[in-house]
Design an enzyme around this catalytic site. Structure first.
Site, PDB file in Angstrom:
ATOM      1  N   ASN A  36      -1.255  -0.520  -8.378  1.00  0.00           N
ATOM      2  CA  ASN A  36      -1.464  -0.808  -6.841  1.00  0.00           C
ATOM      3  C   ASN A  36      -2.952  -1.813  -7.058  1.00  0.00           C
ATOM      4  O   ASN A  36      -2.908  -2.892  -6.789  1.00  0.00           O
ATOM      5  CB  ASN A  36      -1.567   0.274  -5.811  1.00  0.00           C
ATOM      6  N   ARG A  42       0.881   4.763  -7.685  1.00  0.00           N
ATOM      7  CA  ARG A  42       1.738   3.945  -7.111  1.00  0.00           C
ATOM      8  C   ARG A  42       1.380   2.826  -8.483  1.00  0.00           C
ATOM      9  O   ARG A  42       0.075   2.133  -9.002  1.00  0.00           O
ATOM     10  CB  ARG A  42       2.268   3.580  -6.361  1.00  0.00           C
ATOM     11  N   ARG A  84      -1.416   7.445   2.866  1.00  0.00           N
ATOM     12  CA  ARG A  84      -2.503   6.545   2.177  1.00  0.00           C
ATOM     13  C   ARG A  84      -3.805   6.834   2.450  1.00  0.00           C
ATOM     14  O   ARG A  84      -4.274   7.007   3.426  1.00  0.00           O
ATOM     15  CB  ARG A  84      -2.322   5.213   2.479  1.00  0.00           C
ATOM     16  N   PRO A  85      -5.110   7.175   1.206  1.00  0.00           N
ATOM     17  CA  PRO A  85      -6.785   7.050   1.769  1.00  0.00           C
ATOM     18  C   PRO A  85      -6.860   6.256   2.383  1.00  0.00           C
ATOM     19  O   PRO A  85      -7.469   6.637   3.534  1.00  0.00           O
ATOM     20  CB  PRO A  85      -7.046   7.326   0.224  1.00  0.00           C
ATOM     21  N   GLY A 124       4.824  -3.764  -2.210  1.00  0.00           N
ATOM     22  CA  GLY A 124       4.109  -5.294  -1.970  1.00  0.00           C
ATOM     23  C   GLY A 124       4.116  -5.515  -0.279  1.00  0.00           C
ATOM     24  O   GLY A 124       3.184  -6.107  -0.004  1.00  0.00           O
ATOM     25  N   ASP A 140       4.009  -4.148   2.114  1.00  0.00           N
ATOM     26  CA  ASP A 140       3.968  -3.361   3.267  1.00  0.00           C
ATOM     27  C   ASP A 140       2.962  -3.787   4.471  1.00  0.00           C
ATOM     28  O   ASP A 140       2.755  -4.038   4.792  1.00  0.00           O
ATOM     29  CB  ASP A 140       2.835  -1.988   2.622  1.00  0.00           C
ATOM     30  N   GLU A 150      -3.948 -15.076   3.813  1.00  0.00           N
ATOM     31  CA  GLU A 150      -2.951 -14.222   3.713  1.00  0.00           C
ATOM     32  C   GLU A 150      -1.628 -14.734   3.910  1.00  0.00           C
ATOM     33  O   GLU A 150      -0.692 -14.435   3.072  1.00  0.00           O
ATOM     34  CB  GLU A 150      -3.633 -12.566   3.765  1.00  0.00           C
TER      35      GLU A 150
END
Length: 534
Positions: free
Chosen positions: A198, A207, A280-281, A312, A314, A498
């Site tokens: 990722n 992943r 997920r950390p 991607g 998410d 973004e």
């Protein structure tokens, strides 16, 4: 899969002076290409109880901050200190963290935009601001051999699919060497990790992301010639093997294994997945809370969340069983249109490599695989009722109910028939086209990959896909709307961001797990590429 472990010798360097010497040694080893990836820390593993406590108590507003911190001594030493001090009456967890960790740097915080500049000039000014040099650190960051462009904001590392769209802008700017550097970095990751994660963080190594590597190589080929495909052929092959791992083990009674799924007619298509069924950390407290509130098997929920991160997208209603709420996420049950279109292209690219290698057998082999995938995608993901490409839920044996811009990928890769392409264009115009561009899905869920938001990569894939089928009027309208909102926001704020709210263009985009980020790699890349067109 490589397991990332902390450097043991850092224990010897307890004081700041010796830590600086250790850093010099690490850089020297790295430059000599002798620094192993095992030097990196997986903070969620190495820090154990401390990691969970910091994340669940939200010591930092953004859950990604702590996994990106740099330990000032070995995790074992820090954990030992934590066990000794945590029960003391005056113990302060945040103070402890600040004592034992260095916060991740923010290199671009002093950058000031000049809105008197044209937006294209602004992007040119931003390339060095968003470029990172290969200086290693003992943290979750996986060191890379060459410079690279990051998205910006909280995204301090290279990201897989983002980088293709960033490279479009680098191509328009004539930055061939930087494109070469980034392709070589991804090739390095394929070689060392076994696939492209990722991002270049140890906590991303469960992943990947949408497989755009072949498209990146082709951008480089455009600048350096056809032999580039032959040069990167072995890495393309290894990328493909990663996505197809487990395919030979599929049976009618065991139809799914990691990222591959066997359909009822024996066809094999792919899904998104993650090898770690854990929170997920970088979103630890959010994942733990959601899994608890869902009332479902926690490991299954974590797997679905992580698989969505691999996509991607998410997060988006594409992955929700009810089409509305994150609690119903079931990503690994779904055959995504976009993923399989990308793998179709990778198969055709491997056929091109075989031609350069004068290997007729391999050329025919990969062309046959591509043709089988195309046939299966058109069979399972084309809805005659909706006249649109939809994701396929292989658990229930039907397409999902959520239309999305993933439907443009078969047009981008010329997999659709002219009739299908015309129907997709009609649907895009009716349900997706807004004043600022194309929404990702028509659903308003509060998730960032749903309405009213629009994203640069999906505008590019849609515009190019429409052009491939001579739907030029709609393609030009999408381009106009997108360029206009990008330019408008830049002139009023000095930022390229973004994602954009393309329904109410005076409002910021929202949703998601973090505030709106500016920078921004793929926005810059797609916009500059569109502006450079004649």
């Amino acid at each position: 899969m490589l397991i990332y472990r902390p450097l043991l010798f850092v224990d010897f360097f307890r004081k700041r002076f010796f830590n600086q010497i250790a850093g010099i040694i690490l850089i020297s080893l790295f430059l000599l290409n002798q620094l192993p990836l095992q030097a990196q820390v997986r903070p969620e593993v190495a820090l154990g109880e401390l990691f969970k406590e910091v994340q669940l108590r939200a010591i930092f507003p953004d859950s990604k901050t702590f996994p990106d911190c740099i330990p000032l001594s070995s995790p074992e030493t820090i954990l030992q200190a934590y066990q000794t001090e945590k029960n003391q009456a005056n113990f302060n967890l945040k103070a402890f963290v600040m004592q034992h960790f260095k916060l991740p740097s923010e290199p671009a915080t002093n950058f000031k935009s000049d809105t008197a500049q044209a937006v294209s000039q602004h992007i040119t000014t931003l390339w060095p601001v968003l470029t990172r040099q290969p200086v290693p650190e003992v943290s979750s960051l996986i060191p890379l051999p060459h410079s690279y462009v990051v998205p910006g904001g909280r995204f301090r590392e290279i990201y897989y699919w983002d980088s293709y769209f960033t490279m479009l802008g680098l191509q328009a700017a004539g930055q061939t060497q930087l494109i070469q550097n980034m392709v070589d970095n991804f090739t390095y990751l394929i070689d060392k990790v076994g696939f492209i994660p990722n991002g270049n963080r140890s906590y991303y190594t469960g992943r990947s992301q949408p497989p755009f590597y072949a498209l990146m190589v082709k951008i480089l080929r455009d600048g350096k010639g056809q032999q580039i495909l032959k040069t990167y052929g072995p890495a393309l092959q290894k990328e493909y093997e990663f996505w197809m791992t487990g395919a030979s083990e599929l049976t009618e009674s065991n139809p799914a294994n990691r990222r591959v799924v066997r359909l009822p007619d024996g066809s094999i298509l792919n899904r998104y997945y993650d090898d770690f069924p854990e929170p997920r950390p970088e979103a630890y407290k959010e994942d733990v809370k959601l899994a608890e509130e869902s009332g479902r098997n926690k490991e299954e929920v974590y797997r679905h969340l992580r698989a969505a991160a691999e996509s991607g997208w998410d997060f988006t209603s594409r992955w929700f069983a009810d089409g509305k709420t994150l609690k119903t996420i079931h990503t690994t049950d779904i055959i995504p249109v976009d993923l399989n279109a990308l793998l179709y292209h990778l198969e055709l690219t491997l056929a091109e490599v075989a031609i350069l290698n004068q290997n007729n057998f391999q050329e025919n082999y990969y062309r046959q695989l591509a043709e089988k995938r195309k046939k299966a995608l058109l069979k399972y993901c084309w809805s005659k009722k909706e006249e649109y490409f939809l994701d396929y839920d292989f658990k229930v044996g039907n397409v999902t109910a959520v239309p999305s811009l993933a439907a443009t990928y078969p047009l981008f890769f010329k997999m659709a028939t002219p009739k299908q392409a015309k129907a997709v264009a009609k649907r895009l115009k009716a349900d997706f086209l807004k004043p600022g561009g194309l929404i990702s899905t028509p659903n308003h869920t509060g998730e960032q990959w749903d309405a009213p938001n629009a994203w640069a990569p999906l505008q590019w894939m849609s515009i190019q896909g429409l052009r491939n089928y001579r739907q030029n009027k709609l393609a030009n309208q999408v381009k106009h709307n997108w360029v206009e909102i990008n330019t408008k926001v830049y002139k009023s704020t000095g930022k390229l961001v973004e994602k954009y709210n393309v329904e109410a263009t005076h409002l910021e985009a929202g949703g998601g797990e973090y505030p709106l980020q500016d920078g921004f790699g793929w926005t810059n890349g797609v916009l500059l590429k569109l502006l450079s067109e004649k």
